[in-house]
Design an enzyme around this catalytic site. Sequence first.
Site: not given
Ligand code: FMN
Ligand code: SF4
Length: 635
Positions: A341, A353, A214, A166, A421, A100, A311-312
């Site tokens: 995180c 995490c 994106r 950004y 929660k 990215q 992602g997470r």
């Molecule tokens: C630790 C962390 C760092 C992230 N860094 C970026 C990033 O560098 N660029 C980006 O577009 N999104 C970033 N995101 C957003 C994720 O790409 C993703 O869109 C978001 O976590 C939602 O998806 P999820 O629910 O599957 O985690 C980040 C998210 C997390 C948790």
């Molecule tokens: S720190 Fe929390 S939000 Fe991030 S990946 Fe782990 S459980 Fe998911």
Amino acid sequence: MSLLFEPFEVAGIKLPNRLVMPPMGTGLPDHEGFVTDETIAYYRRRAQGGIGLISIEASLVSPDAYGVGPELRLHEEKYVPGLRRLADAVHAEGVPVGVQLWHPGRQTLLGKPIAPSAIPLSRRTPIPHELSVAEIEDLVAYYARSAVHCRDAGYDFVEVHGAHCYLPCEFLSPLSNHREDDYGGSLENRARFMLEIVAAIRAACGEDFPVFFRISGEEGADGGFGVEDTMQVSRWLEEAGVACISVSGGNWYALHLTIPPMSVERGVLVPAAARIRDVISIPVIAAGRLDDVELAERILADGQADLIAVGRALIADADWPRKVREGRREDIRPCIACNACVDLVARAEEARCAVNPEVGRDGTWHVAPANTPRRVMVVGSGPSGMEAARIARLRGHHVSLWERDPVLGGKLDVASRAPSKRTVLLFNDYQARTLARLGVDIHVGVEVTAETIDAEAPDAVIVATGAEPLVPPIPGLDSPGVVDAQEILLDRIQVEPGERVAIIGGSATGCETAEFLVGTASEIAILEMLPTVGRGIELITRQRIIKELKGAGVRILTESRVTAVEDDRVVYERPDGETETLVVDRVALAIGWRPRGPWLADALNGREVQIIGDALTPADFVAAINVGANAGLAV
Ligand SMILES: Cc1cc2nc3c(=O)[nH]c(=O)nc-3n(C[C@H](O)[C@H](O)[C@H](O)COP(=O)(O)O)c2cc1C
Ligand code: SF4
């Protein structure tokens, strides 16, 4: 037949399935912007888990660009060898990979912020430098140059970070772009920077090198752009030759849409992705807590998106895709969307995490079998106790786990009680299930005594008995109407409908108790000595919980020092020295925690003992899981 595991193709890139790892900052590169061994280990581990495609974290495209801490850089040739090692490591696992391209614009927190207009992000951030047209052209060239380095390093694609306000997104947003030249005003003008970046990358890298883009489907903030705008922008991006659009959401003021915390429902960003997909013919990636397999399948089946970002959930369990494919969903270590995180990365620390102690030490993580299996007694089943028991058992020890309460979980159980929660329970249940499956000998509702220890005759004891509430020396706290907030959360003390409750302490527990009482208590006030509430809650969740508490009529009295509790009132002092009172029916204490005093010191005398977790220092879940794992590895 699962749609998730159908192969897919984007601009000639062959994906083994429809699951993609979206870019996520790790804090694992070094401070000069180079790939480290730990960066490689982290991504390799995720590639091994069966994901279909990886987009490497936001990486800086120009020398003036800085985010918050250690971030990858792309703009000089010297970065290419490290980038190549990273691409090779992911490719070796059979997974396509891209990078990215990122400029944080006015969200440059370490360096000099730049932006389309001289409008600061907030009252506390500096006024950014307004870019001249010549500077814009230089930046476009830097995006192209960085993309060339990625192509030369062997990546399958680049992804332009045009979301989350950004730099490119700042041009698109009427909130940050007040220009009156060709880059401001109409939607077309505000999208110009984005389209110029795409054109420059394609000119520099060749038209067959795929460019992903994106965007935030909508900003989610008053005065920001909406989905009608991004539908049009996506059409233009497709015409400009973009291969795939990844739809995220939010901006600095609506971070709950960017990385939705557990209080935000799953799939909140999908409607925008679906509307965008309707008007373009290139593939669309949807994101935002889509680690619910039925939901993800439905999104694909309904044609709302072509690819699902995980992602997470992939931080929490790198094997998420493999386990789903093999029908082993019960074995998935669930992400609880606590955002610890991202909180760490935002504070320039390495990602860790709350549920997975391997994160950030993927390269060295090794659960070595014990030389001699021993009898290990773990006392206390909070997050550190359960993790210590799990790791010790995995190493082959005979492990027993002892909990005073009738259910496992300790602080995890308490933390799951606030309505927003409940997701925490997923992890509590996972740990309990895993311990039972591994054959840990579990005892709940048992207060461990010296006799218990003698009868067990353990070779080693891990004390994870947690912390106890801090009770400050305020007159009146011993009156019957004063209770520990935890007791309310655990339903051991019922607040009657219509009661007026004052919560002393605006920590996480204080705010969660207020949330728990909304709808029951007639009046709720949080009294906090400091200027803000929500200490210990990560930024995104805090933004949201405070907004919701205020919306529900909870009074948040900051800089209010409680000096006494009298019959039916709480007396507190304001910064100007004025004394005020609140008439209440009940007072809940949520001031903080302190380690429990020495525990069964005599019975433990002469035994191998580790004291861990809150029993040593009250801390957060990330620390808890890590000290628990370390104790299990050390025993
Ligand atoms: C630790 C962390 C760092 C992230 N860094 C970026 C990033 O560098 N660029 C980006 O577009 N999104 C970033 N995101 C957003 C994720 O790409 C993703 O869109 C978001 O976590 C939602 O998806 P999820 O629910 O599957 O985690 C980040 C998210 C997390 C948790
Ligand atoms: S720190 Fe929390 S939000 Fe991030 S990946 Fe782990 S459980 Fe998911």
